[in-house]
Design a protein around this motif. Structure first.
Motif, PDB file in Angstrom:
ATOM      1  N   GLY A  74     -43.621  12.379 -12.134  1.00 31.40           N
ATOM      2  CA  GLY A  74     -43.749  13.418 -13.143  1.00 31.40           C
ATOM      3  C   GLY A  74     -44.835  14.440 -12.841  1.00 31.40           C
ATOM      4  O   GLY A  74     -45.146  15.258 -13.691  1.00 31.40           O
ATOM      5  N   LYS A  75     -45.389  14.391 -11.635  1.00 29.18           N
ATOM      6  CA  LYS A  75     -46.463  15.334 -11.302  1.00 29.18           C
ATOM      7  C   LYS A  75     -45.883  16.728 -11.127  1.00 29.18           C
ATOM      8  O   LYS A  75     -44.916  16.935 -10.402  1.00 29.18           O
ATOM      9  N   ARG A  76     -46.478  17.675 -11.814  1.00 25.21           N
ATOM     10  CA  ARG A  76     -46.010  19.051 -11.713  1.00 25.21           C
ATOM     11  C   ARG A  76     -47.155  19.976 -12.085  1.00 25.21           C
ATOM     12  O   ARG A  76     -47.907  19.705 -13.019  1.00 25.21           O
ATOM     13  N   PHE A  77     -47.281  21.048 -11.356  1.00 23.49           N
ATOM     14  CA  PHE A  77     -48.317  22.037 -11.615  1.00 23.49           C
ATOM     15  C   PHE A  77     -47.645  23.382 -11.799  1.00 23.49           C
ATOM     16  O   PHE A  77     -46.778  23.769 -11.021  1.00 23.49           O
ATOM     17  N   ASP A  78     -48.010  24.085 -12.842  1.00 18.78           N
ATOM     18  CA  ASP A  78     -47.463  25.414 -13.098  1.00 18.78           C
ATOM     19  C   ASP A  78     -48.551  26.452 -12.900  1.00 18.78           C
ATOM     20  O   ASP A  78     -49.685  26.281 -13.353  1.00 18.78           O
TER      21      ASP A  78
ATOM     22  N   LYS B 181     -37.742  16.909  -1.368  1.00 13.84           N
ATOM     23  CA  LYS B 181     -38.912  17.634  -1.885  1.00 13.84           C
ATOM     24  C   LYS B 181     -38.588  19.107  -2.118  1.00 13.84           C
ATOM     25  O   LYS B 181     -38.929  19.681  -3.150  1.00 13.84           O
TER      26      LYS B 181
ATOM     27  N   HIS C 294     -28.931  20.680 -12.144  1.00 12.74           N
ATOM     28  CA  HIS C 294     -30.082  19.787 -12.027  1.00 12.74           C
ATOM     29  C   HIS C 294     -29.570  18.375 -11.858  1.00 12.74           C
ATOM     30  O   HIS C 294     -28.655  17.947 -12.552  1.00 12.74           O
TER      31      HIS C 294
ATOM     32  N   LEU D 193     -36.757  22.749 -10.042  1.00 13.19           N
ATOM     33  CA  LEU D 193     -37.692  22.678 -11.169  1.00 13.19           C
ATOM     34  C   LEU D 193     -38.566  23.911 -11.335  1.00 13.19           C
ATOM     35  O   LEU D 193     -39.084  24.153 -12.417  1.00 13.19           O
ATOM     36  N   CYS D 194     -38.759  24.652 -10.274  1.00 14.97           N
ATOM     37  CA  CYS D 194     -39.683  25.798 -10.319  1.00 14.97           C
ATOM     38  C   CYS D 194     -38.910  27.083 -10.033  1.00 14.97           C
ATOM     39  O   CYS D 194     -37.911  27.074  -9.334  1.00 14.97           O
TER      40      CYS D 194
ATOM     41  N   THR E 294     -31.011  14.671 -12.132  1.00 13.28           N
ATOM     42  CA  THR E 294     -32.172  13.944 -12.626  1.00 13.28           C
ATOM     43  C   THR E 294     -31.954  12.460 -12.418  1.00 13.28           C
ATOM     44  O   THR E 294     -30.921  11.923 -12.816  1.00 13.28           O
TER      45      THR E 294
ATOM     46  N   GLU F 223     -36.065  19.604  -4.967  1.00 15.02           N
ATOM     47  CA  GLU F 223     -36.743  19.415  -6.253  1.00 15.02           C
ATOM     48  C   GLU F 223     -37.538  20.667  -6.618  1.00 15.02           C
ATOM     49  O   GLU F 223     -37.504  21.130  -7.756  1.00 15.02           O
ATOM     50  N   LEU F 224     -38.237  21.224  -5.660  1.00 19.16           N
ATOM     51  CA  LEU F 224     -39.010  22.444  -5.894  1.00 19.16           C
ATOM     52  C   LEU F 224     -38.093  23.575  -6.341  1.00 19.16           C
ATOM     53  O   LEU F 224     -38.384  24.284  -7.307  1.00 19.16           O
TER      54      LEU F 224
END
Length: 193
Positions: free
Chosen positions: A32-36, A117, A10, A124-125, A12, A120-121
């Motif tokens: 900090g926008k993130r949707f799970d 982008k 990672h 983090l996911c 950061t 990052e995806l």
């Protein structure tokens, strides 16, 4: 073939500690926008075609007015000097320094906003199959996008750093042949004018 232990790398961004609290709050809100999303018990499935768009077409008058106004303003930009316009958009893009920082520190093969982008995806996911993340099976990918080069190189970068075995070559389809230098037989060309 050597086995790979699973290790996630990672990267950061760390904003300087000297940032004023108001700026730090704004930065955290922007980045900090993130949707799970949780997988449904019966798995993901596309809806039946008959279920899609069952209502009659409708429009919101206020939104249509805003659309016309926006297009009128956008048409005023077509005669602007492209170099001056690029300088303006770069200066007003709050995320612009992120790409420059990644280029300088990470040195990716194709350091673009799209690369950042997608990386990052991936970081983090949990978007890759766990069997591929663990190295138990090779990853096969298909990229269907307007300009897949940055996504393909971001995926390659991620896989190399994290020991994910890829089946080469990845497959991709360019939706807009103007965006990348690709022969027409690799593109889905838009003939609608």
């Amino acid at each position: 073939m050597p086995s790979h232990r699973h290790r996630r790398h990672h990267w950061t961004a760390r904003p300087p500690a000297a940032l004023p609290e108001a700026v730090r709050t704004q930065v955290e809100a922007l980045f900090g926008k993130r949707f799970d999303f949780e997988r449904p018990p019966d798995g993901w499935r596309l809806p039946d075609g008959a279920e899609l768009f069952p209502d009659q077409e409708w429009q919101v008058t206020e939104l249509q007015t805003m659309k016309r106004e926006l297009n009128a303003v956008k048409s005023l930009l077509s005669d602007k000097d492209i170099v001056a316009w690029h300088e303006h958009t770069c200066a007003t893009n709050r995320a612009g320094l992120v790409v420059a920082s990644v280029k300088r520190q990470i040195r990716p093969e194709m350091g673009t906003q799209a690369w950042c982008k997608f990386y990052e995806l991936l970081s983090l996911c949990s978007v890759l199959p766990s069997v591929c993340e663990s190295g138990a099976a090779p990853l096969r990918s298909l990229h269907l996008c307007e300009a897949p080069g940055a996504f393909v190189t971001a995926l390659n970068h991620y896989c190399v750093l994290n020991g994910v075995q890829e089946v080469s070559p990845n497959h991709y389809c360019v939706l807009n042949g103007v965006q990348e230098v690709s022969p027409n037989h690799h593109c889905v060309l838009n003939r609608v004018h």
